[in-house]
Design an enzyme around this catalytic site. Sequence first.
Site, short mmCIF file in Angstrom:
data_model
loop_
_atom_site.label_atom_id
_atom_site.label_comp_id
_atom_site.label_asym_id
_atom_site.label_seq_id
_atom_site.Cartn_x
_atom_site.Cartn_y
_atom_site.Cartn_z
N GLY A 1 -17.07 9.11 -6.19
CA GLY A 1 -16.08 10.17 -6.03
C GLY A 1 -15.53 10.23 -4.62
O GLY A 1 -15.15 9.20 -4.05
N GLY B 1 -5.56 -1.27 -5.47
CA GLY B 1 -4.57 -0.21 -5.62
C GLY B 1 -5.16 1.15 -5.96
O GLY B 1 -4.44 2.15 -5.97
N ASN C 1 2.91 1.66 -3.22
CA ASN C 1 2.02 2.01 -4.32
C ASN C 1 1.85 3.53 -4.39
O ASN C 1 1.95 4.14 -5.46
CB ASN C 1 0.64 1.37 -4.14
CG ASN C 1 0.64 -0.13 -4.32
OD1 ASN C 1 1.61 -0.71 -4.82
ND2 ASN C 1 -0.44 -0.77 -3.93
N ALA D 1 0.81 -1.22 0.00
CA ALA D 1 0.00 0.00 0.00
C ALA D 1 0.85 1.27 0.00
O ALA D 1 0.61 2.19 -0.79
CB ALA D 1 -0.94 -0.01 1.21
N GLU D 2 1.85 1.31 0.87
CA GLU D 2 2.65 2.53 0.99
C GLU D 2 3.50 2.77 -0.25
O GLU D 2 3.55 3.89 -0.76
CB GLU D 2 3.54 2.46 2.24
CG GLU D 2 2.76 2.42 3.56
CD GLU D 2 2.29 1.02 3.93
OE1 GLU D 2 1.54 0.88 4.90
OE2 GLU D 2 2.68 0.04 3.23
N TYR E 1 1.78 -14.97 3.07
CA TYR E 1 2.84 -15.68 3.81
C TYR E 1 3.80 -14.61 4.33
O TYR E 1 4.89 -14.42 3.82
CB TYR E 1 3.54 -16.68 2.89
CG TYR E 1 2.61 -17.75 2.40
CD1 TYR E 1 2.49 -18.96 3.08
CD2 TYR E 1 1.83 -17.55 1.27
CE1 TYR E 1 1.62 -19.96 2.64
CE2 TYR E 1 0.95 -18.53 0.82
CZ TYR E 1 0.85 -19.72 1.51
OH TYR E 1 -0.02 -20.70 1.08
N GLY F 1 -15.64 5.57 -3.89
CA GLY F 1 -15.61 4.70 -5.06
C GLY F 1 -16.14 5.41 -6.29
O GLY F 1 -15.71 6.50 -6.66
N GLY G 1 -7.22 3.00 -4.21
CA GLY G 1 -7.14 3.89 -3.05
C GLY G 1 -5.75 4.45 -2.84
O GLY G 1 -5.57 5.61 -2.46
N ASP G 2 -4.74 3.63 -3.12
CA ASP G 2 -3.35 4.08 -2.99
C ASP G 2 -3.05 5.13 -4.06
O ASP G 2 -2.37 6.12 -3.80
CB ASP G 2 -2.40 2.90 -3.14
CG ASP G 2 -2.70 1.78 -2.16
OD1 ASP G 2 -3.14 2.07 -1.04
OD2 ASP G 2 -2.50 0.59 -2.54
#
Length: 316
Positions: free
Chosen positions: A229, A254, A37, A34-35, A104, A226, A256-257
């Site tokens: 907007g 991705g 991205n 996430a970060e 994992y 979403g 949201g990132d």
Amino acid sequence: MDVIGLGETMILFTPETKGLMRYAKYFSMKIAGAETNTLIGLSRLGHQTGWISRVGKDEFGSSMLSSIRGESIDVSQVKMDPAASTGIFFKEIVNEKAVRVNYYRKNSAASRLNHLDIKEDYIASAKYLYITGITPALSDSCLEAIFQAITYAKKHHVQVVFDPNIRKKLWSEEQAREVIVKIAQQSDIIFPGVSEGRFLFQVEDYREIAQRFLELGARLVVVKLGAGGAFYSMSNESDTVPAFKIDRVVDPVGAGDGFAAGVLSGLLDGLSVKEAISRGCAVGAIVTTVDGDIEGLPDRELLENFIHSNQEDVNR
């Protein structure tokens, strides 16, 4: 440095054929986190970014560092840990409506990130510190690292940007609520989704969700909606920013990132809050049109062309 982020990035394996993964013979390998991205999205738009983390002293870790360094992200604060492995996960695409993810990551190198890995002068060099709710859920030492980074950011007037990004499988709901709220109380800008507002405050209305986060101390709250907007709220201003139209969603992971990258890019460029959020909506929309977390993140030219063509479609 414009934006510094910290957290785990993993190696992602995806079968090259659909169906149960037990029958897969060949896999593609990518990186996903996430970060990173968001940092990659910012870097492609011309901003200076840095990443704090740990990877294993293994081939996966070497591959990851090479890839992220290749995106013009500073990795000087990433340690190669000889005592732990780089985390991996598998995305099993059974069919278009059934996608399963298997992680994992237990005892991974990144889960061994600790407060000593956070250097005060490095945090002080940034305009924004970007964190998510994933990192503090990985381990007690990661939790300590997050709060150490926030402490340094506050000391040096670096704005703390927080995406709650709640992952219930990583910790208990009680602990998740407690920690997420505590981080939110020390954040300047927060990017929640409606589901996260529901989880934390038991409310559904995005306006009320924004208000709850403002009451915790945030300067700006942007609720991601979403296809609807985004809704933003500050002490003296609030409004809804429309989404950009796309023909078909290929992969929503991705988005949201990418949205966070677009908003921060706009703020760094001196745009108004509403204009910055519109840029975030544009980047998020573009990301959904391409398979993969980072493959669709645009550079300036692609972003401007997308916005221009979308505006032309609206005006027809």
